[in-house]
Design a protein around this motif. Structure first.
Motif, short mmCIF file in Angstrom:
data_model
loop_
_atom_site.label_atom_id
_atom_site.label_comp_id
_atom_site.label_asym_id
_atom_site.label_seq_id
_atom_site.Cartn_x
_atom_site.Cartn_y
_atom_site.Cartn_z
N SER A 216 3.21 1.64 -0.96
CA SER A 216 3.31 2.39 0.25
C SER A 216 4.07 1.17 1.32
O SER A 216 3.87 0.07 1.11
N LEU A 217 4.71 1.91 2.17
CA LEU A 217 4.99 1.25 3.38
C LEU A 217 4.78 1.73 4.73
O LEU A 217 4.44 2.97 5.07
N ASP A 218 4.78 0.74 5.79
CA ASP A 218 4.49 1.43 7.10
C ASP A 218 5.43 0.81 7.87
O ASP A 218 5.36 -0.58 8.16
N TRP A 219 5.95 1.50 9.12
CA TRP A 219 6.67 0.71 10.13
C TRP A 219 6.13 0.93 11.50
O TRP A 219 5.96 2.15 11.93
N ARG A 220 5.67 -0.03 12.12
CA ARG A 220 4.90 -0.10 13.48
C ARG A 220 5.96 0.18 14.45
O ARG A 220 6.28 -0.87 15.10
N ILE A 221 6.32 1.32 14.51
CA ILE A 221 7.68 1.60 15.59
C ILE A 221 7.49 1.12 17.10
O ILE A 221 8.14 0.40 17.56
N LYS A 222 6.40 1.51 17.67
CA LYS A 222 6.19 1.46 18.79
C LYS A 222 4.47 1.24 18.99
O LYS A 222 3.97 1.13 17.96
N PRO A 223 4.04 0.38 20.00
CA PRO A 223 2.69 0.15 20.18
C PRO A 223 1.85 1.44 20.07
O PRO A 223 0.76 1.71 19.88
N TRP A 224 2.44 2.63 20.39
CA TRP A 224 1.79 4.03 20.09
C TRP A 224 2.11 4.70 19.05
O TRP A 224 1.52 5.96 18.80
N LEU A 225 2.96 4.30 18.35
CA LEU A 225 3.65 5.21 16.96
C LEU A 225 3.68 4.16 15.61
O LEU A 225 4.59 3.15 15.84
N SER A 226 3.50 4.72 14.64
CA SER A 226 3.91 4.02 13.28
C SER A 226 4.16 5.21 12.63
O SER A 226 3.45 6.28 12.60
N SER A 227 4.88 4.81 11.50
CA SER A 227 5.48 5.85 10.42
C SER A 227 4.79 5.36 9.02
O SER A 227 4.68 4.01 8.97
N HIS A 228 4.58 6.09 8.07
CA HIS A 228 3.97 5.76 6.76
C HIS A 228 4.71 6.66 5.75
O HIS A 228 4.82 7.89 5.97
N PHE A 229 4.80 5.86 4.65
CA PHE A 229 5.16 6.39 3.19
C PHE A 229 4.35 6.09 2.04
O PHE A 229 4.18 4.84 1.98
N THR A 230 3.48 6.85 1.19
CA THR A 230 3.02 6.33 0.10
C THR A 230 3.34 7.10 -1.10
O THR A 230 3.39 8.29 -1.08
N SER A 231 3.61 6.29 -2.31
CA SER A 231 3.76 6.92 -3.71
C SER A 231 2.58 6.49 -4.24
O SER A 231 2.43 5.33 -4.59
N SER A 232 1.85 7.37 -5.15
CA SER A 232 0.82 7.01 -6.04
C SER A 232 0.55 7.47 -7.29
O SER A 232 0.74 8.68 -7.26
N TYR A 233 -0.44 7.02 -8.22
CA TYR A 233 -0.93 7.57 -9.31
C TYR A 233 -2.23 7.08 -9.46
O TYR A 233 -2.62 6.02 -9.34
N GLY A 234 -3.08 8.27 -9.54
CA GLY A 234 -4.57 7.88 -9.73
C GLY A 234 -5.42 8.15 -8.41
O GLY A 234 -5.10 8.97 -7.42
N THR A 235 -6.31 7.32 -8.31
CA THR A 235 -7.39 7.42 -7.11
C THR A 235 -6.99 7.07 -5.95
O THR A 235 -6.15 6.01 -5.85
N THR A 236 -7.17 7.74 -4.82
CA THR A 236 -6.85 7.56 -3.57
C THR A 236 -8.30 7.67 -2.72
O THR A 236 -9.16 8.13 -3.05
N PHE A 237 -8.33 7.21 -1.60
CA PHE A 237 -9.31 7.02 -0.59
C PHE A 237 -9.66 8.17 0.16
O PHE A 237 -10.81 8.62 0.45
#
Length: 290
Positions: free
Chosen positions: A199-220
């Motif tokens: 996964s990756l996340d970009w903390r664009i602004k103090p009030w905004l972040s964007s995220h992407f995750t690719s996974s196989y198996g258990t997640t939280f």
């Protein structure tokens, strides 16, 4: 009613934490620890005395889950819904659910931060994890236990990369479709399966972040504690009032997420392509006046 009162109590504690802390840096999405953004796994742990309370609108009036920094190196992830909600289901016992993350090392240069994460849960009765029109996923009475190592790397532009890998042991897992004419499904009395996510996340602004995750198996978070699934997810986190003087608003955060899950054992999928608003949370640290 008592659960609504408990949520109000959480908000009051959050307000207290803001009122009596004098942080030089205003807490915001760029400076905060994120543990499971968009269903990913990071290698970060909370500071001692730092709390996160998460609430899904879909579990009200029950509380959802919380995270607590026991020390700077140990974070407890507390699944409140099975612990408390278990009292209202046969056999009227809390569901044992324990989750901890242990910091191994911080990032140094291009050497990533590393943490070890483990979660154990025992069900007394069948838990319907997903009951879509096309799909049924049930965890019947038994144990589930995952163990994994998490790696995180941050660059100077607030871009974070995360990788996680491990194994999940599951008892009495049912994954099946609901097509009576073309039934596809599998029951696993005992199974050990690999888990991996990037996964990756970009903390664009103090009030905004964007995220992407690719996974196989258990997640939280989404379809939690279910192995053997493929998932793509993306989303955003917002801190709309991070400069507000009132703690309840200052520490308020929310996550929007879109996802696609594929369950090969049933040859079925679950999807929400347009980001939905599945939960909100408060993140704060209790401190006394200096």
């Amino acid at each position: 009613m008592k659960f609504r009162i408990s949520i109000v109590a959480i908000l009051l504690i959050c307000q207290y934490g803001m009122t009596f802390s004098q942080d030089k840096i205003i807490s915001n999405i760029q400076t905060e620890v994120l543990l499971h953004p968009a269903n990913g796994f990071t290698a970060y742990t909370l500071k001692k005395g730092e709390f996160i309370y998460n609430q899904s609108p879909f579990t009200l009036p029950f509380p959802s889950w919380a995270w607590w920094g026991i020390t700077d190196n140990i974070t407890a992830e507390i699944d409140l819904l099975p612990l408390i909600g278990g009292f209202f289901q046969e056999p009227h016992l809390p569901v044992p659910s324990f989750n901890f993350r242990f910091k191994i090392k911080d990032q140094k240069g291009v050497s990533p931060a590393i943490a070890f994460e483990t979660m154990y849960q025992h069900l007394w009765r069948t838990q319907n994890q997903s009951d879509q029109s096309n799909l049924r996923i049930e965890r019947q009475r038994g144990n589930t236990w995952f163990n994994r190592f998490n790696f995180s790397l941050k660059n100077a532009n607030n871009l974070h990369l995360h990788f996680s890998a491990g194994l999940t042991y599951t008892e009495n897992l049912l994954i099946e479709n609901k097509d009576t004419a073309n039934y596809i499904g599998e029951f696993f009395p005992k199974t050990i399966n690999p888990d991996v996510s990037f996964s990756l996340d970009w903390r664009i602004k103090p009030w905004l972040s964007s995220h992407f995750t690719s996974s196989y198996g258990t997640t939280f978070v989404y379809l939690d504690n279910i192995p053997r699934k493929y998932q793509l997810s993306y989303g955003f986190r917002l801190a709309p009032f991070y400069k507000n003087k009132y703690g309840i608003l200052k520490h308020f955060r929310k996550e929007f997420i879109g996802f696609y899950m594929w369950l090969p054992d049933a040859q079925e999928s679950i999807e929400s392509v347009v980001p939905i608003f599945p939960y909100f949370y408060w993140q704060w640290t209790l401190k006394g006046k200096k």
